[in-house]
Motif scaffolding. Sequence first.
Motif, PDB file in Angstrom:
ATOM      1  N   ASN A  58       0.839  -1.196   0.000  1.00  0.00           N
ATOM      2  CA  ASN A  58       0.000   0.000   0.000  1.00  0.00           C
ATOM      3  C   ASN A  58       0.873   1.244   0.000  1.00  0.00           C
ATOM      4  O   ASN A  58       2.052   1.188   0.388  1.00  0.00           O
ATOM      5  N   GLU A  59       0.306   2.331  -0.392  1.00  0.00           N
ATOM      6  CA  GLU A  59       1.029   3.599  -0.354  1.00  0.00           C
ATOM      7  C   GLU A  59       1.566   3.817   1.055  1.00  0.00           C
ATOM      8  O   GLU A  59       0.849   3.649   2.038  1.00  0.00           O
ATOM      9  N   GLY A  60       2.825   4.166   1.149  1.00  0.00           N
ATOM     10  CA  GLY A  60       3.444   4.433   2.439  1.00  0.00           C
ATOM     11  C   GLY A  60       4.069   3.224   3.100  1.00  0.00           C
ATOM     12  O   GLY A  60       4.763   3.366   4.108  1.00  0.00           O
ATOM     13  N   ASP A  61       3.848   2.012   2.563  1.00  0.00           N
ATOM     14  CA  ASP A  61       4.472   0.823   3.144  1.00  0.00           C
ATOM     15  C   ASP A  61       5.986   0.899   2.981  1.00  0.00           C
ATOM     16  O   ASP A  61       6.491   1.379   1.975  1.00  0.00           O
ATOM     17  N   TYR A  62       6.693   0.388   3.965  1.00  0.00           N
ATOM     18  CA  TYR A  62       8.153   0.322   3.901  1.00  0.00           C
ATOM     19  C   TYR A  62       8.547  -0.919   3.117  1.00  0.00           C
ATOM     20  O   TYR A  62       8.153  -2.030   3.465  1.00  0.00           O
ATOM     21  N   LEU A  63       9.302  -0.731   2.042  1.00  0.00           N
ATOM     22  CA  LEU A  63       9.827  -1.851   1.266  1.00  0.00           C
ATOM     23  C   LEU A  63      11.289  -2.013   1.644  1.00  0.00           C
ATOM     24  O   LEU A  63      12.085  -1.099   1.458  1.00  0.00           O
ATOM     25  N   GLY A  64      11.623  -3.165   2.194  1.00  0.00           N
ATOM     26  CA  GLY A  64      12.975  -3.377   2.681  1.00  0.00           C
ATOM     27  C   GLY A  64      13.639  -4.574   2.039  1.00  0.00           C
ATOM     28  O   GLY A  64      13.033  -5.337   1.298  1.00  0.00           O
ATOM     29  N   CYS A  65      14.910  -4.711   2.351  1.00  0.00           N
ATOM     30  CA  CYS A  65      15.699  -5.817   1.831  1.00  0.00           C
ATOM     31  C   CYS A  65      16.842  -6.056   2.810  1.00  0.00           C
ATOM     32  O   CYS A  65      17.506  -5.099   3.223  1.00  0.00           O
ATOM     33  N   THR A  66      17.058  -7.314   3.194  1.00  0.00           N
ATOM     34  CA  THR A  66      18.157  -7.631   4.092  1.00  0.00           C
ATOM     35  C   THR A  66      19.135  -8.577   3.400  1.00  0.00           C
ATOM     36  O   THR A  66      18.733  -9.408   2.582  1.00  0.00           O
ATOM     37  N   SER A  67      20.391  -8.461   3.746  1.00  0.00           N
ATOM     38  CA  SER A  67      21.444  -9.272   3.149  1.00  0.00           C
ATOM     39  C   SER A  67      21.813 -10.412   4.084  1.00  0.00           C
ATOM     40  O   SER A  67      21.705 -10.288   5.304  1.00  0.00           O
ATOM     41  N   ASP A  68      22.269 -11.509   3.496  1.00  0.00           N
ATOM     42  CA  ASP A  68      22.763 -12.608   4.324  1.00  0.00           C
ATOM     43  C   ASP A  68      24.178 -12.318   4.837  1.00  0.00           C
ATOM     44  O   ASP A  68      24.749 -13.113   5.570  1.00  0.00           O
ATOM     45  N   ALA A  69      24.740 -11.176   4.450  1.00  0.00           N
ATOM     46  CA  ALA A  69      26.064 -10.708   4.907  1.00  0.00           C
ATOM     47  C   ALA A  69      27.205 -11.612   4.463  1.00  0.00           C
ATOM     48  O   ALA A  69      28.267 -11.619   5.077  1.00  0.00           O
ATOM     49  N   ALA A  70      26.998 -12.359   3.395  1.00  0.00           N
ATOM     50  CA  ALA A  70      28.074 -13.202   2.867  1.00  0.00           C
ATOM     51  C   ALA A  70      29.137 -12.320   2.218  1.00  0.00           C
ATOM     52  O   ALA A  70      28.879 -11.188   1.833  1.00  0.00           O
ATOM     53  N   GLY A  71      30.314 -12.863   2.087  1.00  0.00           N
ATOM     54  CA  GLY A  71      31.389 -12.141   1.415  1.00  0.00           C
ATOM     55  C   GLY A  71      32.166 -11.258   2.367  1.00  0.00           C
ATOM     56  O   GLY A  71      31.747 -10.969   3.482  1.00  0.00           O
TER      57      GLY A  71
END
Length: 86
Positions: A58-71
């Motif tokens: 919905n409008e205003g929703d936070y779209l996020g992304c997390t990393s597995d922290a590899a590398g």
Amino acid sequence: GKIVKIETVAGAAVDSDRVLTCNIAGTAITGGAITMVAAGSAAGSVFSVVPTAANICNEGDYLGCTSDAAGSTACPTMIVYTIQMA
């Protein structure tokens, strides 16, 4: 709207495969995990997925992304969500 595609654009080569898990307000998007493959990667490499469920936002929703922290090296990454209007 419905998230119909998620893309990442690498800012540099990655030294090992990395998995980014995308979410809407903390809830994982089904089929929203992107693997940034190290083999052949370079700045500008594009990786994408097509979510299969839990992809309505919905409008205003936070779209996020997390990393597995590899590398062991940092890789600035741009994330693009393609949203189909409801």
